[in-house]
Design a protein around this motif. Structure first.
Motif, mmCIF file in Angstrom:
data_model
loop_
_atom_site.group_PDB
_atom_site.id
_atom_site.type_symbol
_atom_site.label_atom_id
_atom_site.label_comp_id
_atom_site.label_asym_id
_atom_site.label_seq_id
_atom_site.Cartn_x
_atom_site.Cartn_y
_atom_site.Cartn_z
ATOM 1 N N HIS A 51 85.800 66.276 2.884
ATOM 2 C CA HIS A 51 85.063 65.568 1.828
ATOM 3 C C HIS A 51 83.584 65.438 2.198
ATOM 4 N N ARG A 52 83.283 64.669 3.226
ATOM 5 C CA ARG A 52 81.879 64.446 3.602
ATOM 6 C C ARG A 52 81.640 64.658 5.093
ATOM 7 N N CYS A 77 91.692 60.337 6.405
ATOM 8 C CA CYS A 77 90.310 60.030 6.734
ATOM 9 C C CYS A 77 90.058 58.561 6.427
ATOM 10 N N CYS A 111 86.343 65.899 8.256
ATOM 11 C CA CYS A 111 86.904 65.720 6.920
ATOM 12 C C CYS A 111 86.211 66.655 5.934
ATOM 13 N N TYR A 142 87.436 57.055 5.768
ATOM 14 C CA TYR A 142 86.282 56.736 4.927
ATOM 15 C C TYR A 142 86.683 56.608 3.449
ATOM 16 N N HIS A 143 87.174 57.740 2.853
ATOM 17 C CA HIS A 143 87.576 57.680 1.442
ATOM 18 C C HIS A 143 89.033 58.087 1.245
ATOM 19 N N GLY A 144 89.747 58.280 2.366
ATOM 20 C CA GLY A 144 91.185 58.449 2.268
ATOM 21 C C GLY A 144 91.727 59.855 2.033
ATOM 22 N N PHE A 145 90.918 60.895 2.201
ATOM 23 C CA PHE A 145 91.490 62.255 2.141
ATOM 24 C C PHE A 145 92.573 62.349 3.229
#
Ligand code: FES
Length: 409
Positions: free
Chosen positions: A71-72, A90, A69, A92-95
């Motif tokens: 993002h992270r 994703c 991802c 985790y945070h939805g990307f």
């Protein structure tokens, strides 16, 4: 420094790119999964050349994206989350990424963020043939227009009755690209660098490893102690511009002299019994042994780099089976003869030998410290060809092996 040592260094410097390719050659086609390992709407994570890759099948079509991802950096495949047929999100945070383009198409809880639509993750071309899924593993900036056909990274299609590449006994081998080709096989993780594994596959000097294998006795063969090259043309390189790049060799023919005796050790073979074989290897590290384990069957092997000390070892047998009866017979022979006696009985000894070499080569100094001899002509030729024609050297990757399991068809 002795003269011998200096010469050794000179030869080694001719294949420096190969020595640098601990994580494999990038911008090449590699097998990723068997088709039946990725059913409809399934998500699987693998790793090739240090690059984590996620695959998803939707309405039969397979998509491959970087499994990281933006993002992270977590792996999307770790907890697959798909809300529609066009994207993967994703967990985790939805990307959320478009499967076709890799573009960041929305963020679950932040759809209006200015990052949406401006960036994305790398996608990888996919081709599915004969029950195998191949992925073109590329650098992030490798253009779509430059992706070569899969056939350029598959073993050579030798023409029938080729004068340049004559076959000593039987017709040319089938390819996974042939109509009605059936591929049966298995893959498992080998704990060793991919180059050690690949070189073992076509190493003409390692007959000793196989001397007690059941399949050798079952075929009533008697192997020599070894074979020595007798002519410059015992190996030919394959370097046609729009084709695979590698080498071909003709084992147990007049181009190689059998070693029948070692007086010092009191070893003597009276008469050898067996048959000739044409074997070849091409970039990015694909072996082909024709008419093995039996006539009209070909064994392919891939040594797919996962990390710098693990590879996915693929053993695949291909036969053209025009009818259902042919398919059934091939599957029957595979289950009862080829798999136990060849893919395990014979090749388990190879895997053992490769893993035994790993410590020596693990920190990279083994490539300078090894002491090669005349019978090592095939790995030396391969290293030079691979250095000349590879499409890129993979950078050291992150993470650990993503496909640590044995899978069979
Ligand atoms: Fe993937 Fe945050 S790590 S959305």
């Amino acid at each position: 420094i002795s003269e011998e040592r200096t010469n050794n260094s000179k030869v080694q410097s001719q294949y420096q790119p190969y020595k640098d390719a601990a994580w494999g050659f990038i911008n090449h086609w590699y097998p990723a999964l068997f088709s039946n390992e990725l059913p409809e709407d399934h998500v699987e994570g693998i790793q090739i050349c240090g690059i984590p890759i996620v695959l998803r099948r939707v309405d039969g079509k397979i998509y491959a994206l970087k499994d990281q991802c933006l993002h992270r950096g977590v792996r999307l495949s770790e907890k697959p989350m798909c809300f529609d047929k066009e994207t993967i999100s994703c967990w985790y945070h939805g990307f959320t990424f478009n499967l076709e383009s890799g573009l960041l198409s929305t963020i679950v809880a932040n759809p209006n963020d200015k990052l949406v639509g401006t960036t994305g993750i790398t996608t990888y071309p996919v081709q599915e043939v004969a029950g195998m899924i191949f992925v073109f593993v590329r650098e992030d900036d490798f253009p779509d227009a430059d992706v070569p056909p899969l056939s350029e990274d598959l073993p050579v299609r030798f023409p029938e009755n080729s004068e340049r590449f004559p076959h000593p006994l039987w017709p040319a081998a089938p390819s996974v690209l042939d109509e009605n080709a059936v591929a049966l096989g298995m893959h498992r993780t080998g704990f060793g660098n991919w180059r050690i594994a690949c070189e073992n596959g076509f190493d003409n000097a390692h007959i000793l490893v196989h001397k007690d294998n059941t399949i050798i006795h079952a075929m009533d063969w008697v192997l020599p102690l070894g074979i020595l090259p007798t002519a410059d043309d015992c190996i030919a390189t394959v370097e046609d511009e729009k084709g695979p790049k590698g080498l071909v060799q003709w084992l147990f023919t007049e181009k190689w002299a059998p070693v029948m005796e070692n007086k010092q050790l009191g070893l003597k073979i009276e008469n050898t019994k067996g048959r000739p074989y044409r074997t070849s290897v091409v970039l990015p590290g694909v072996l082909m042994v024709e008419n093995w384990p039996e006539e009209h069957v070909v064994q392919y092997e891939w040594y797919v780099p996962i990390t710098d000390d693990t590879h996915e070892y693929w053993e695949v047998l291909v036969r053209v089976c025009p009818s259902d009866a042919d398919r059934k017979k091939f599957q029957y022979r595979f289950d009862r003869v080829y798999k136990p006696l060849a893919l395990h009985g014979f090749n388990d000894c190879d895997l053992y030998a490769r893993e035994a070499m790993q410590n020596f080569y693990a920190d990279g100094t083994g490539w300078d410290d090894e002491q090669l001899v005349a019978t090592d002509v095939s790995p030396i030729t391969w290293r030079k060809v691979a250095s000349r024609w590879n499409r890129g050297i993979a950078k050291p990757g992150r993470g650990v092996a993503g496909a640590l399991k044995t899978t069979s068809l």
